[in-house]
Scaffold this active site. Structure first.
Site, PDB file in Angstrom:
ATOM      1  N   ARG A 151       0.815  -1.218   0.000  1.00 40.04           N
ATOM      2  CA  ARG A 151       0.000   0.000   0.000  1.00 40.04           C
ATOM      3  C   ARG A 151       0.848   1.269   0.000  1.00 40.04           C
ATOM      4  O   ARG A 151       0.458   2.278  -0.570  1.00 40.04           O
ATOM      5  CB  ARG A 151      -0.931   0.001   1.214  1.00 40.04           C
ATOM      6  CG  ARG A 151      -2.094  -0.959   1.003  1.00 40.04           C
ATOM      7  CD  ARG A 151      -3.018  -0.996   2.183  1.00 40.04           C
ATOM      8  NE  ARG A 151      -4.236  -1.717   1.830  1.00 40.04           N
ATOM      9  CZ  ARG A 151      -5.112  -2.177   2.715  1.00 40.04           C
ATOM     10  NH1 ARG A 151      -4.900  -2.009   3.999  1.00 40.04           N
ATOM     11  NH2 ARG A 151      -6.188  -2.801   2.308  1.00 40.04           N
TER      12      ARG A 151
ATOM     13  N   LYS B 130     -14.838 -15.774   6.817  1.00 47.82           N
ATOM     14  CA  LYS B 130     -16.250 -15.894   7.167  1.00 47.82           C
ATOM     15  C   LYS B 130     -17.233 -15.594   6.037  1.00 47.82           C
ATOM     16  O   LYS B 130     -17.081 -14.610   5.326  1.00 47.82           O
ATOM     17  CB  LYS B 130     -16.563 -14.940   8.318  1.00 47.82           C
ATOM     18  CG  LYS B 130     -15.941 -15.379   9.614  1.00 47.82           C
ATOM     19  CD  LYS B 130     -16.332 -14.448  10.718  1.00 47.82           C
ATOM     20  CE  LYS B 130     -15.800 -14.968  12.052  1.00 47.82           C
ATOM     21  NZ  LYS B 130     -15.918 -13.949  13.088  1.00 47.82           N
TER      22      LYS B 130
ATOM     23  N   GLY C 226      -7.196  -7.046   1.923  1.00 45.30           N
ATOM     24  CA  GLY C 226      -5.949  -6.902   2.671  1.00 45.30           C
ATOM     25  C   GLY C 226      -5.117  -8.171   2.674  1.00 45.30           C
ATOM     26  O   GLY C 226      -3.924  -8.151   2.343  1.00 45.30           O
TER      27      GLY C 226
ATOM     28  N   GLY D 170     -12.579  -3.691   2.037  1.00 43.63           N
ATOM     29  CA  GLY D 170     -14.010  -3.433   2.166  1.00 43.63           C
ATOM     30  C   GLY D 170     -14.561  -2.603   1.016  1.00 43.63           C
ATOM     31  O   GLY D 170     -15.637  -2.885   0.487  1.00 43.63           O
TER      32      GLY D 170
HETATM   33  P1  ADP Z   1      -9.220 -10.423   2.665  1.00 44.88           P
HETATM   34  O1  ADP Z   1      -8.531  -9.585   3.695  1.00 44.88           O
HETATM   35  O2  ADP Z   1      -8.327 -10.678   1.469  1.00 44.88           O
HETATM   36  O3  ADP Z   1     -10.579  -9.919   2.282  1.00 44.88           O
HETATM   37  P2  ADP Z   1     -10.230 -12.218   4.699  1.00 44.88           P
HETATM   38  O4  ADP Z   1      -9.844 -11.231   5.736  1.00 44.88           O
HETATM   39  O5  ADP Z   1     -11.669 -12.420   4.434  1.00 44.88           O
HETATM   40  O6  ADP Z   1      -9.463 -11.887   3.308  1.00 44.88           O
HETATM   41  O7  ADP Z   1      -9.655 -13.647   5.087  1.00 44.88           O
HETATM   42  C1  ADP Z   1      -8.296 -13.897   5.254  1.00 44.88           C
HETATM   43  C2  ADP Z   1      -8.040 -14.837   6.372  1.00 44.88           C
HETATM   44  O8  ADP Z   1      -8.771 -16.040   6.233  1.00 44.88           O
HETATM   45  C3  ADP Z   1      -6.577 -15.228   6.439  1.00 44.88           C
HETATM   46  O9  ADP Z   1      -6.027 -14.736   7.641  1.00 44.88           O
HETATM   47  C4  ADP Z   1      -6.601 -16.757   6.415  1.00 44.88           C
HETATM   48  O10 ADP Z   1      -5.687 -17.348   7.324  1.00 44.88           O
HETATM   49  C5  ADP Z   1      -8.020 -17.070   6.838  1.00 44.88           C
HETATM   50  N1  ADP Z   1      -8.433 -18.388   6.363  1.00 44.88           N
HETATM   51  C6  ADP Z   1      -8.408 -18.854   5.105  1.00 44.88           C
HETATM   52  N2  ADP Z   1      -8.802 -20.137   5.079  1.00 44.88           N
HETATM   53  C7  ADP Z   1      -9.081 -20.500   6.338  1.00 44.88           C
HETATM   54  C8  ADP Z   1      -9.528 -21.722   6.954  1.00 44.88           C
HETATM   55  N3  ADP Z   1      -9.767 -22.810   6.228  1.00 44.88           N
HETATM   56  N4  ADP Z   1      -9.691 -21.722   8.297  1.00 44.88           N
HETATM   57  C9  ADP Z   1      -9.441 -20.613   9.026  1.00 44.88           C
HETATM   58  N5  ADP Z   1      -9.025 -19.437   8.501  1.00 44.88           N
HETATM   59  C10 ADP Z   1      -8.845 -19.388   7.176  1.00 44.88           C
HETATM   60 MG    MG Z   2      -8.685  -9.518   5.792  1.00 39.48          MG
END
Ligand code: ADP
Ligand code: MG
Length: 401
Positions: free
Chosen positions: A36, A193, A346, A369
């Protein structure tokens, strides 16, 4: 879109305040991904070359407003920004009372979220910040979806407000690829989630031809398909929604594939032993932490056959080396493919950085977001404000002429 653009203004001798998103991951005082900061450099450099005195604003983390927190100081960011710009960048701790800055200099103002009223978009705070500059440049796509004092309020309060090239470039690129995508269009949505991404999943299903889910989100879909996910992170309350989304794709003649194989562990830790399992063989005491190699290969083929790929969210716990292979495969398949690819989020950015695939992705959005809001088709408050004040300035200009 109708708003003023920084590149069209004369900034010589002006005090220019640029809102960037320098909210980088920091661990033990060290920046773990400077993507960033790097993204903000061309805008800052352009303002300097135009002869501006530059003040930079950003937030970092989620401090308690009104309290200084050394852990969330922008000091490491000032240092890194200085290295990238090749000039010293002073961090100004108490900046609301006024800042000394000359043309050709860059001052980074301490974390905007230390100020009371930032999150609630307090108009007094917005006016105080705006009074420090002649021109305000909104360049932080990643915060454009939040109406806060340093993003939306200040746009309305500043003498003149415009979009920086990073923000306008991002809006142009995302707008074009979502409005008129090369088909088939594939979305890959991973992360922890379903609940945080349910709306975007719904919105994407109206646009895309195919959807791949990953991470904790996939776990909820695996459970919704009747498999035992053991102690995996998943959301039982959202199984019904997952089933509804599966139905929605079926009605369009598509599908949301469920991983054939997964990588499991008995504990959630960096040195847990990774074990490959068929999706119907996950033990009661196991957690799914990544997609398996068969699934990774299958998804890579889907990516190779796509015209457009939108990627948000890692498909596994890529931070742990034993559970990073799935996300790496996805990243490398996108890198190899000739599809127009957009990635945002992120953690997604951190994964792209980690796997060194930056060059192979057509457009990397700096927003998390905001990227999701944009994909959902929602308007971004700071951009709406730019359009509204930009429009009125244009009207004033023509009246004067
Ligand atoms: P972004 O920031 O790219 O939008 P998120 O914040 O939604 O992505 O999700 C990223 C997180 O999800 C990472 O820290 C990763 O470790 C976690 N993650 C991915 N797969 C799993 C899993 N199977 N169980 C638990 N956590 C997970
Ligand atoms: Mg994230």
């Amino acid at each position: 879109m109708n708003y003023l653009r920084m590149e069209n203004l004369d900034l010589a001798g002006k005090r220019v305040m640029i809102r960037e998103d320098l909210n980088v991951p920091i661990s033990d005082g060290k920046i773990t991904s400077d993507a960033r900061i790097k993204a903000s450099v061309p805008t800052i450099r352009m303002a300097l070359e135009m002869g501006a005195a530059v003040l930079v604003l950003s937030h970092l983390g989620r401090p308690v407003e009104g309290e200084f927190d050394a852990q969330l100081s922008l000091q490491p960011v000032a240092r890194r920004l200085g290295e990238l710009l090749g000039r010293s960048v002073r961090l100004e701790t108490d900046w609301l009372d006024g800042v000394d800055v000359e043309p050709g200099q860059v001052v980074l103002c301490e974390n905007v979220r230390f100020n009371r009223g930032e999150k609630s978009n307090d108009p007094v705070l917005a006016r105080t910040m705006a009074s420090l500059c002649d021109v305000f440049v909104m360049d932080a796509f990643g915060t454009a979806h939040r109406a806060q004092a340093s993003t939306e309020g200040i746009v309305r309060a500043a003498p003149l407000s415009c979009a920086g090239p990073l923000l306008s470039g991002e809006l142009d690129a995302l707008g074009k690829s979502l409005d008129d995508p090369a088909r088939p269009m594939l979305a890959i949505v991973g992360g922890s989630k379903v609940s945080t991404k349910l709306k975007v999943l719904d919105a994407l299903l109206n646009k895309v031809d195919e959807l791949i889910v990953g991470g904790g989100i996939a776990n909820t879909f695996i459970a919704a398909s009747g498999f035992d996910v053991g102690r995996s992170l998943y959301e039982p309350d959202l199984i019904h929604d997952a089933q509804r989304l599966i139905q929605k794709v079926h009605a369009k003649g598509g599908s949301i594939p469920i991983p054939k194989d997964v990588v499991v562990a008995k504990s959630f830790s960096p040195d847990a032993e990774p074990m490959i399992r068929s999706v119907d063989e996950v033990g009661r005491d196991e957690m799914i932490l990544d997609i398996g190699p068969l699934t990774a290969a299958e998804y890579s083929t889907v990516i190779a056959g796509s015209g457009t790929v939108i990627w948000n969210g890692p498909v596994g716990v890529f931070e742990f080396t034993g559970f990073a292979a799935g996300t790496r495969s996805i990243a490398e398949a996108i890198e190899r493919s000739s599809a127009f690819s957009i990635a945002g989020g992120g953690d997604t950015l951190a994964a792209i950085d980690l796997f060194g695939v930056t060059q192979g992705i057509s457009y990397i959005s700096t927003g998390g977001g905001a990227f999701l809001e944009f994909v959902e088709g929602n308007s971004l408050p700071a951009v709406v404000a730019l359009q509204e004040v930009g429009g009125s300035h244009l009207i004033q200009d023509t009246t004067l002429a």
